[in-house]
Design a protein around this motif. Structure first.
Motif, mmCIF file in Angstrom:
data_model
loop_
_atom_site.group_PDB
_atom_site.id
_atom_site.type_symbol
_atom_site.label_atom_id
_atom_site.label_comp_id
_atom_site.label_asym_id
_atom_site.label_seq_id
_atom_site.Cartn_x
_atom_site.Cartn_y
_atom_site.Cartn_z
ATOM 1 N N PHE A 207 0.830 -1.201 0.000
ATOM 2 C CA PHE A 207 0.000 0.000 0.000
ATOM 3 C C PHE A 207 0.869 1.258 0.000
ATOM 4 C CE2 PHE A 207 -2.308 3.311 2.408
ATOM 5 C CZ PHE A 207 -3.397 3.472 1.565
ATOM 6 N N ALA A 208 1.895 1.257 0.817
ATOM 7 C CA ALA A 208 2.799 2.410 0.874
ATOM 8 C C ALA A 208 3.485 2.626 -0.467
ATOM 9 C CB ALA A 208 3.831 2.216 1.984
ATOM 10 N N GLN A 209 3.877 1.522 -1.133
ATOM 11 C CA GLN A 209 4.522 1.635 -2.431
ATOM 12 C C GLN A 209 3.555 2.160 -3.490
ATOM 13 O OE1 GLN A 209 7.721 1.328 -3.164
ATOM 14 N NE2 GLN A 209 7.249 1.913 -5.288
ATOM 15 N N ALA A 210 2.287 1.720 -3.397
ATOM 16 C CA ALA A 210 1.279 2.198 -4.341
ATOM 17 C C ALA A 210 1.074 3.701 -4.192
ATOM 18 C CB ALA A 210 -0.040 1.467 -4.126
ATOM 19 N N LEU A 211 1.080 4.192 -2.953
ATOM 20 C CA LEU A 211 0.939 5.630 -2.729
ATOM 21 C C LEU A 211 2.117 6.402 -3.317
ATOM 22 C CD1 LEU A 211 -0.469 5.869 0.917
ATOM 23 C CD2 LEU A 211 -1.691 6.188 -1.241
ATOM 24 N N VAL A 212 3.300 5.810 -3.203
ATOM 25 C CA VAL A 212 4.485 6.450 -3.788
ATOM 26 C C VAL A 212 4.326 6.569 -5.303
ATOM 27 C CG1 VAL A 212 6.952 6.181 -4.219
ATOM 28 C CG2 VAL A 212 6.033 5.732 -1.936
ATOM 29 N N GLU A 213 3.830 5.487 -5.939
ATOM 30 C CA GLU A 213 3.653 5.502 -7.392
ATOM 31 C C GLU A 213 2.596 6.530 -7.808
ATOM 32 O OE1 GLU A 213 5.373 3.901 -9.632
ATOM 33 O OE2 GLU A 213 6.625 2.899 -8.149
ATOM 34 N N ILE A 214 1.483 6.594 -7.046
ATOM 35 C CA ILE A 214 0.429 7.554 -7.366
ATOM 36 C C ILE A 214 0.948 8.979 -7.232
ATOM 37 C CG2 ILE A 214 -1.811 8.453 -6.612
ATOM 38 C CD1 ILE A 214 -2.545 5.598 -5.799
ATOM 39 N N ASN A 215 1.715 9.216 -6.166
ATOM 40 C CA ASN A 215 2.267 10.561 -5.970
ATOM 41 C C ASN A 215 3.224 10.940 -7.082
ATOM 42 O OD1 ASN A 215 1.542 12.237 -3.559
ATOM 43 N ND2 ASN A 215 1.823 10.287 -2.510
ATOM 44 N N ARG A 216 3.918 9.935 -7.598
ATOM 45 C CA ARG A 216 4.843 10.197 -8.698
ATOM 46 C C ARG A 216 4.083 10.631 -9.956
ATOM 47 N NH1 ARG A 216 7.585 5.513 -8.776
ATOM 48 N NH2 ARG A 216 9.047 6.267 -7.208
ATOM 49 N N GLU A 217 2.865 10.083 -10.122
ATOM 50 C CA GLU A 217 2.082 10.387 -11.316
ATOM 51 C C GLU A 217 1.288 11.685 -11.174
ATOM 52 O OE1 GLU A 217 1.906 8.806 -14.241
ATOM 53 O OE2 GLU A 217 3.458 7.383 -13.630
ATOM 54 N N VAL A 218 0.558 11.837 -10.056
ATOM 55 C CA VAL A 218 -0.347 12.989 -9.939
ATOM 56 C C VAL A 218 -0.135 13.814 -8.674
ATOM 57 C CG1 VAL A 218 -2.164 11.878 -11.294
ATOM 58 C CG2 VAL A 218 -2.138 11.580 -8.814
ATOM 59 N N ASN A 219 0.839 13.457 -7.859
ATOM 60 C CA ASN A 219 1.097 14.169 -6.603
ATOM 61 C C ASN A 219 -0.171 14.219 -5.749
ATOM 62 O OD1 ASN A 219 2.106 15.692 -4.515
ATOM 63 N ND2 ASN A 219 3.092 17.198 -5.845
ATOM 64 N N LEU A 220 -0.580 13.023 -5.287
ATOM 65 C CA LEU A 220 -1.816 12.883 -4.521
ATOM 66 C C LEU A 220 -1.801 13.732 -3.256
ATOM 67 C CD1 LEU A 220 -4.557 11.492 -4.139
ATOM 68 C CD2 LEU A 220 -3.344 9.598 -3.026
ATOM 69 N N ASP A 221 -0.676 13.787 -2.583
ATOM 70 C CA ASP A 221 -0.599 14.578 -1.355
ATOM 71 C C ASP A 221 -0.897 16.047 -1.625
ATOM 72 O OD1 ASP A 221 0.028 12.356 0.125
ATOM 73 O OD2 ASP A 221 2.193 12.651 -0.011
ATOM 74 N N ASN A 222 -0.383 16.550 -2.752
ATOM 75 C CA ASN A 222 -0.620 17.939 -3.123
ATOM 76 C C ASN A 222 -2.100 18.183 -3.451
ATOM 77 O OD1 ASN A 222 0.193 20.612 -3.687
ATOM 78 N ND2 ASN A 222 0.313 20.157 -5.876
ATOM 79 N N LEU A 223 -2.727 17.191 -4.127
ATOM 80 C CA LEU A 223 -4.145 17.316 -4.459
ATOM 81 C C LEU A 223 -5.011 17.307 -3.206
ATOM 82 C CD1 LEU A 223 -4.457 15.023 -7.611
ATOM 83 C CD2 LEU A 223 -4.475 17.516 -7.536
ATOM 84 N N LEU A 224 -4.712 16.410 -2.277
ATOM 85 C CA LEU A 224 -5.486 16.359 -1.035
ATOM 86 C C LEU A 224 -5.346 17.658 -0.255
ATOM 87 C CD1 LEU A 224 -4.807 12.692 0.136
ATOM 88 C CD2 LEU A 224 -6.965 13.634 -0.697
ATOM 89 N N ALA A 225 -4.162 18.219 -0.275
ATOM 90 C CA ALA A 225 -3.951 19.495 0.413
ATOM 91 C C ALA A 225 -4.704 20.630 -0.273
ATOM 92 C CB ALA A 225 -2.457 19.821 0.462
ATOM 93 N N GLY A 226 -4.945 20.484 -1.583
ATOM 94 C CA GLY A 226 -5.640 21.522 -2.334
ATOM 95 C C GLY A 226 -7.142 21.337 -2.402
ATOM 96 N N TYR A 227 -7.657 20.296 -1.731
ATOM 97 C CA TYR A 227 -9.100 20.028 -1.722
ATOM 98 C C TYR A 227 -9.700 20.594 -0.446
ATOM 99 C CZ TYR A 227 -13.352 17.231 -1.061
ATOM 100 O OH TYR A 227 -14.640 16.821 -0.820
ATOM 101 N N ALA A 228 -10.762 21.379 -0.580
ATOM 102 C CA ALA A 228 -11.326 22.093 0.566
ATOM 103 C C ALA A 228 -12.610 21.479 1.115
ATOM 104 C CB ALA A 228 -11.581 23.551 0.193
ATOM 105 N N GLY A 229 -12.924 20.237 0.726
ATOM 106 C CA GLY A 229 -13.960 19.502 1.439
ATOM 107 C C GLY A 229 -15.353 19.469 0.872
ATOM 108 N N GLU A 230 -15.606 20.067 -0.317
ATOM 109 C CA GLU A 230 -16.942 20.031 -0.902
ATOM 110 C C GLU A 230 -16.863 19.564 -2.351
ATOM 111 O OE1 GLU A 230 -19.459 23.490 -0.633
ATOM 112 O OE2 GLU A 230 -18.726 23.974 1.372
ATOM 113 N N VAL A 231 -17.877 18.811 -2.765
ATOM 114 C CA VAL A 231 -17.953 18.343 -4.142
ATOM 115 C C VAL A 231 -19.420 18.365 -4.567
ATOM 116 C CG1 VAL A 231 -18.146 15.905 -3.463
ATOM 117 C CG2 VAL A 231 -17.263 16.499 -5.728
#
Length: 600
Positions: A207-231
């Protein structure tokens, strides 16, 4: 009737039989009749009955309460006994056999506890007519508020009720709206912690490795930080603008209000706008010159090809919201509401009627307009009428279904619901003009939905069956042509007399008449195919590319018709059936027609 069409009619009839019946208007209640006094009791076992039903309406059309405490306690006991069984198996059969069972038990126990499911104490629901033909429904998933560590079930859909800011993005043409809080960051934190603590080490590493790969592609951590909680999601039908929608398999087009759609995301920072721009720039779209509306830059893209609608994906950032919608016109409608130029949906008579007496402050808002159901039934009825005209349905059945759709228009209703995340659970309240579950709101009942949904499927299945029949008939012509050629020194028949030449080799004279045509030509059998004129009288061995060269094709020239590319009869989607010299049959699209060979 072919088997495919018959199967869909059977499905249609089953749907009608299983759907709830249309209710005739009920007489008004006897206002003079006294309300009987109810004796309130308290269970000898702990329940959340009174804490739950205080949000419900007694004396209406529906009332439900289920206590979850005993069921969850029993489940915990069962899991405990299962753990003891696994321990016994370990002593008998060794550690290897019990390791997987113990892991599953651990995950289930931890999941129930940390997700918040184990905190459910009761479920209640009710529905009552507050006015003639107008209903209030409520549902409460209760938990005891003294538990200070709620699981993701109680926090993932929001924290505390607040003003519905999503309403400020809904134009008056809105027919469907879903807007609310989703704690994506909290869910990811919960998931990471749960896997790290409870999952096997190898699963946690993967799971940790999968998160690393996702972050490499789309920077998931950056996206989560840029999401303000409404959709949110909204669909519109603009009655002021109309378009002609082609019906399946031809027929007169249906005039409908122009639809639109928008996706809404509350953001902070450039992460999501940058990702959206990159994604759209990577599609086969042509970026249009940016325009401005209400002081906001609109970024639009042109879609290649001809469309009956103005579809130009448009995105913009206004306030805290990133919005992607189907056209610049819809973007301007949304901005006009957000900037206070007009009241939008909240100013319409339908919304105000549904909102009267409903607490709008909450975490989620759901709206379905009666206009959506009306348009849905318009399409279904038009397709049904086409099916009756083309004799796709038996006359009596078609008339009965048409009457049912017509009756459905008398039972349509709008729907407005609000979800509130409270300290003692999740409370969902809604208003509708019929006493139905939320999933059925705004549609006119199960039977009417079945007709509108299955009628297009019926036509599609029928058309597929016809195409299959035509392909079989074309195959017969190709076989007959090869037999005739074998009898005539490998020579194909004269294109001016090919029907006479092949007739004696056909097991079924119906091969001359495709299923698409049922009329007869006086004195001659109707022929739905023509022969490639350039192959008239040629020897088969003289044709260089038999698998790519057309011998017969769908056309409408009459008896022993001949011709070429310009004589092909095309379906409503631009396709045509062709039979090749090698005996193969194809249904070629508009794009594939250019690759066909006509010369030997």
């Amino acid at each position: 009737m072919n088997m495919i069409g018959f199967g869909f009619i059977e499905m249609l009839l089953m749907a009608l039989l299983l759907a709830p019946p249309i209710k005739a208007p009920l007489p008004p209640p006897d206002a003079a009749a006294p309300i009987p006094k109810l004796e309130l009791k308290r269970s000898a076992e702990r329940t959340a009955f009174y804490d739950t039903v205080k949000y419900l309406d007694l004396g209406g059309q529906f009332l439900l309460y289920l206590s979850a405490e005993q069921a969850l306690a029993d489940m915990a006991l069962i899991l405990k006994r299962a753990e003891e069984v696994v321990q016994a198996l370990t002593k008998e059969n060794g550690e290897a056999d019990a390791r997987e069972a113990r892991m599953v038990l651990k995950l289930v126990q931890a999941g129930l506890k940390e997700s918040g499911v184990s905190q459910i104490s009761g479920l209640g629901a009710s529905s009552i007519a507050t006015q003639r033909g107008f209903h209030r429904s409520a549902a409460m998933l209760h938990r005891y508020p003294d538990n200070k560590e709620p699981g993701i079930l109680w926090t993932g859909l929001g924290q505390k009720p607040h003003a519905q800011t999503g309403l400020q993005l809904l134009p008056a043409s809105t027919v469907l709206a879903l807007h609310g809080d989703v704690d994506a960051q909290g869910a990811m934190v919960w998931l990471k912690k749960f896997i790290a603590v409870h999952a096997p080490a190898e699963v946690a590493r993967e799971f940790a490795q999968a998160l690393v790969e996702i972050n490499r592609e789309v920077n998931l951590d950056n996206l989560l930080a840029g999401y303000a909680g409404e959709v949110g999601l909204l669909v519109t039908l603009d009655e002021k603008r109309r378009f002609n929608m082609p019906l399946p398999h031809g027929g007169a087009a249906l005039e409908l209000p122009v639809p639109g759609m928008a996706l809404v995301l509350k953001t902070k920072g450039p992460a999501f706008p940058d990702l959206l721009k990159k994604a759209l720039d990577g599609l086969p779209l042509q970026a249009a010159e940016p325009e401005e509306a209400e002081g906001v830059k609109l970024n639009s893209y042109k879609v290649p090809g001809e469309l009956p609608l103005d579809i130009r994906p448009t995105w913009f950032v206004s306030g805290d919201y990133l919005i992607l919608c189907s056209s610049p016109a819809l973007a301007k409608e949304i901005l006009a509401v957000q900037k206070g130029r007009n009241k939008g949906l909240s100013g319409t008579a339908e919304f105000q009627r549904l909102a009267k007496g409903l607490e709008l402050e909450g975490n989620h808002l759901h709206f379905v307009s009666v206009r959506l159901a009306q348009t849905y039934l318009d399409v279904g009825q038009s397709i049904l009428e086409r099916a009756m005209k083309e004799e796709e349905l038996p006359g009596p059945l078609g008339l009965a279904l048409k009457g049912l759709l017509g009756e459905g228009r008398n039972h349509l209703a709008g729907y407005l619901g609000v979800l509130r995340v409270q300290a003692d659970g999740l409370l969902y309240t809604s208003h509708t003009s019929r006493s139905v579950a939320p999933a059925g709101a705004g549609t006119g009942g199960g039977a009417h939905n079945a007709v509108a949904l299955l009628a297009p499927a019926l036509l599609k299945a029928r058309a597929a069956a016809r195409t299959s029949q035509d392909m079989n008939q074309l195959k017969q012509l190709l076989i007959a042509a090869h037999i005739a050629a074998a009898d005539d020194g490998d020579r194909l028949p004269d294109a001016a007399r090919w029907c006479e030449a092949l007739g004696k080799h056909l097991p079924d004279a119906g091969a001359f008449e495709p299923a698409q045509e049922s009329q007869s030509i006086p004195g001659k059998k109707r022929v739905g195919f023509a022969m490639n004129a350039t192959l008239s009288g040629l020897k088969l061995r003289a044709i260089n590319h038999p698998s790519e060269t057309v011998l017969f094709f769908e056309s409408d020239p009459g008896w022993s018709g001949k011709g070429g590319r310009d004589d092909m009869k095309l379906s409503s989607d631009g396709a045509c059936l062709v039979g090749m010299v090698d005996g193969s049959v194809r249904r070629v699209s508009k794009a594939q027609r250019a690759a066909l060979r006509w010369e030997p």
